[in-house]
Structure formats: C-alpha cells, structure tokens
Design an enzyme around this catalytic site. Structure first.
Site, short mmCIF file in Angstrom:
data_model
loop_
_atom_site.label_atom_id
_atom_site.label_comp_id
_atom_site.label_asym_id
_atom_site.label_seq_id
_atom_site.Cartn_x
_atom_site.Cartn_y
_atom_site.Cartn_z
N THR A 127 0.83 -1.19 0.00
CA THR A 127 0.00 0.00 0.00
C THR A 127 0.87 1.24 0.00
OG1 THR A 127 -1.79 -1.14 1.17
CG2 THR A 127 -1.80 1.26 1.23
N LYS A 154 -3.22 5.04 -2.45
CA LYS A 154 -4.30 5.79 -1.86
C LYS A 154 -4.53 7.09 -2.63
CE LYS A 154 -5.43 3.27 1.78
NZ LYS A 154 -6.80 2.79 2.04
N ASP A 183 -7.20 3.42 -4.47
CA ASP A 183 -8.22 3.29 -3.43
C ASP A 183 -8.64 4.68 -2.96
OD1 ASP A 183 -9.88 2.60 -1.35
OD2 ASP A 183 -8.34 1.65 -0.13
N GLU A 209 -10.83 1.33 -6.17
CA GLU A 209 -11.58 0.82 -5.03
C GLU A 209 -12.41 1.92 -4.37
OE1 GLU A 209 -10.33 -1.11 -0.73
OE2 GLU A 209 -9.18 -1.66 -2.51
N LYS A 257 -13.47 -8.97 3.73
CA LYS A 257 -12.81 -8.85 5.03
C LYS A 257 -13.43 -9.87 5.99
CE LYS A 257 -11.43 -3.96 5.15
NZ LYS A 257 -11.30 -3.67 3.72
#
Length: 350
Positions: A127, A154, A183, A209, A257
């Site tokens: 990430t 991000k 995302d 996302e 998740k």
C-alpha cells in the site's frame, strides 16, 4: 470458552470515516476440549473496527453471552449485528476442527467447500500512502525492490490533478508489468469519480476501489456501467449485504474482510458467491492481530487463483500478539501447512 482482552498499539494513527485510532482492541477467543464441545484446542480473534463492525463493548457482550462454545454456538451469534464476535468464535472452532483432522485451516475450508487443494502461497499488495509525488514514487520503488508485483495507491485525499500526477509518477517508476490499484475510500462525488476513472485510464489501473461513498450503491452501478476502468467495492459492505451489492451489479471486484463478514466460513462463502456472479474476490484484513491475519491468509489460499490480497498489514502494528508464522516474503505469504492455523505457533496464546 475463554475470552482474553488485548490492545495493540498502531505504528501510526489509523483514520476511518468516523475517527482516528491509535490502537486496535479486541479479544482472543480460546476453545478447550476439557470444557467445550470440541476435540482439540482452538484459537480465534475478535477485533472489532467501529464503522465496519460492532463496537468493542457489543463484541464483548456477544462473546460473553455465547455460553457453551460448541459448534452449534455459531448459530446463536448474529454475523450481521456482531460480525467480529462471530469471527472470533468461528476462527477458534475452525482452528480446533482443522487440528483435530490433521489439516491446515485452508485445507479444511477447501475440503468443506469441495474446492481444489489450497494454494501454497498468496500474493499480496503493498500500500502506497497519500503523500507527495516523491514520497509515493520512493515507496513504490522500495516495494517493487522488495518483490511486490501489485501496488495499491491511496487517492482522494488530495485534488484530482494531484492524484493523477502521483499515479503517473508511480507508473513511470515501476513500469507496465506491476499491477496498480487506486483506493479512494469513498471520498468522491459522482462527477469527480467519473472524471477520475476517465483520467486514470492512462496508467492502466486494475481497478479503483470504493470511488463513491459506501451508501451510494446506485452511483457505483452507474459508474461501473459507464467506465472502462473496473470498480471495486469495500466500505459498501458495511452498508449493504454481499447479495445486495452483487444483485445491484455495482462492482467488478469484491473486497472480502473476514472480520467484517463474520468469520472465515462467511468470507469464503462470500468469495464463492462473488465468483459465481462474475466478480473477483480480494481478501483483506481490518488491521487485525496476527491470529486473525493468519486466518485471512487461509481464506485467501482456499480461493482458487486469487489475486493479490491486502494481507501485508502486520507492519501497521507497533507490537503484535505473537511472532508472525507467515510473514511477507518477496510480495507473497506462504500458507502454513501445519494443522490448524499454524501448528504450535500460537500455543502460548491458547
């Protein structure tokens, strides 16, 4: 059944839609053949994330109200109302059942679902935070040097022009062979999201996302229908059920998740429903402790040909419950093959 509270300090604050957190608090859930209706000891983890699951107090109340922790106890825990509590018990029972059978949790999950043998390893993404262009580029280059072949960047915290510049810089730095994901964490309006996906096409993202707020399911459907860039749904699963998201044709990728869905069994079932609908499942954590994280690795391994998953989250914790039996190496996590979650790796916690 034994319930032991814990608190894990984060390496840096975790920002959610509702608050900024410095710690992850939860409960270790242990089942014991001497007192519970199980053949072997088992260990689970219930780590609620407000805004995604029930509160810490609601999780504790649900766990304390279970009573007999035999397999039938799962029927008494509401996966919709208290998913983290159900996850803790379901993972403990899965660990116990797999240990009793002499199988890993992934092997047991695959066997029960009549799936092929689980993968030996699971690819994971790195990430890249929402820092400057230079910071994003350096982080991307380090991740690729460490063996990652998939990067999640991000976006959404800055203006769209800044995000486009960052993505283009990252793509130039890592080349065309590395998979890029973006995302937005639900931060855009419909008009901004439409422009973003159009402009992101130049860097060939695998998907974007949660480009719209969690509750805008119709907007996600319309965006997906009109865009050539695939859409992934994450936070929307805190507002809608898996069936509602799939029935709405709102996504190309479903972020699964286990903690938020109520356990490894529920997560694998969601992944299978997604695949049946032509939607790809990607397994991620909710920044859990090592017990739940290893459980999520087993879920991912049981999904045939799963893409890079969001399981490289151990570094977000300043301290953990125990040493990680399956750390990230060269962008992949080797799946434990010893019985249960990881053989005797967690015996000190049971």
């Amino acid at each position: 059944m034994r319930i032991d509270p814990f608190s894990l300090r984060l390496s840096s604050p975790l920002r959610t839609a509702r608050a900024e957190m410095l710690d992850r608090e939860g409960f270790l859930v242990s089942v014991d053949p001497t007192v519970d209706d199980v053949a072997s000891a088992g260990l689970g983890e219930a780590t609620p994330l407000p805004g995604w699951t029930e509160s810490l107090s609601a999780c504790e109340d649900a766990l304390c109200g279970i009573g007999d922790a035999g397999p039938d106890a799962l029927d008494a825990v509401d996966a919709d109302a208290t998913p983290a509590a159900r996850h803790g018990l379901a993972l403990a029972l899965a660990d116990a059942d797999a240990r009793d059978a002499g199988l890993s949790v992934a092997e047991r999950l695959a066997e029960d679902a009549e799936l092929p043998s689980p993968a030996a390893s699971v690819p994971v993404n790195a990430t890249i935070g929402d820092g400057s262009v230079d910071a994003a580029t350096r982080a991307a280059e380090r991740a690729v040097d460490d063996g990652y072949r998939c990067l999640k960047v991000k976006v959404g915290a800055r203006g769209l022009d800044a995000d486009v510049e960052r993505l283009r810089a990252v793509r130039r730095a890592v080349g065309p062979a590395v998979e890029l994901r973006a995302d937005a964490n639900g931060s855009w309006s419909r008009s901004v999201a439409r422009r973003a996906l159009d402009r992101f096409r130049a860097v060939d993202p695998a998907y974007v996302e949660q480009p719209l707020p969690a509750d805008d399911l119709d907007g996600l459907r319309r965006l997906r229908a009109d865009s050539r860039v695939p859409v992934a749904v994450d936070e929307s699963l805190a507002a809608y059920t898996v069936e509602e998201v799939l029935n709405a044709d709102a996504t190309d990728v479903l972020i699964v998740k286990p903690m938020a869905l109520g356990g490894p069994d529920e997560a694998l079932a969601a992944a299978r429903r997604a695949r049946a609908a032509g939607v790809e499942p990607i397994v991620t954590t909710t920044v859990d402790g090592v017990v739940a994280r290893v459980g999520a690795v087993h879920v991912a391994a049981a999904i045939p040909d799963v893409g890079a998953c969001g399981l490289a989250t151990g570094s977000l914790l300043a301290a953990d419950l125990a040493p990680d039996p399956c750390p990230v190496e060269a962008g992949e996590i080797s799946v434990p093959t010893a019985p249960g979650l990881a053989g005797d790796a967690f015996d000190g916690l049971r």
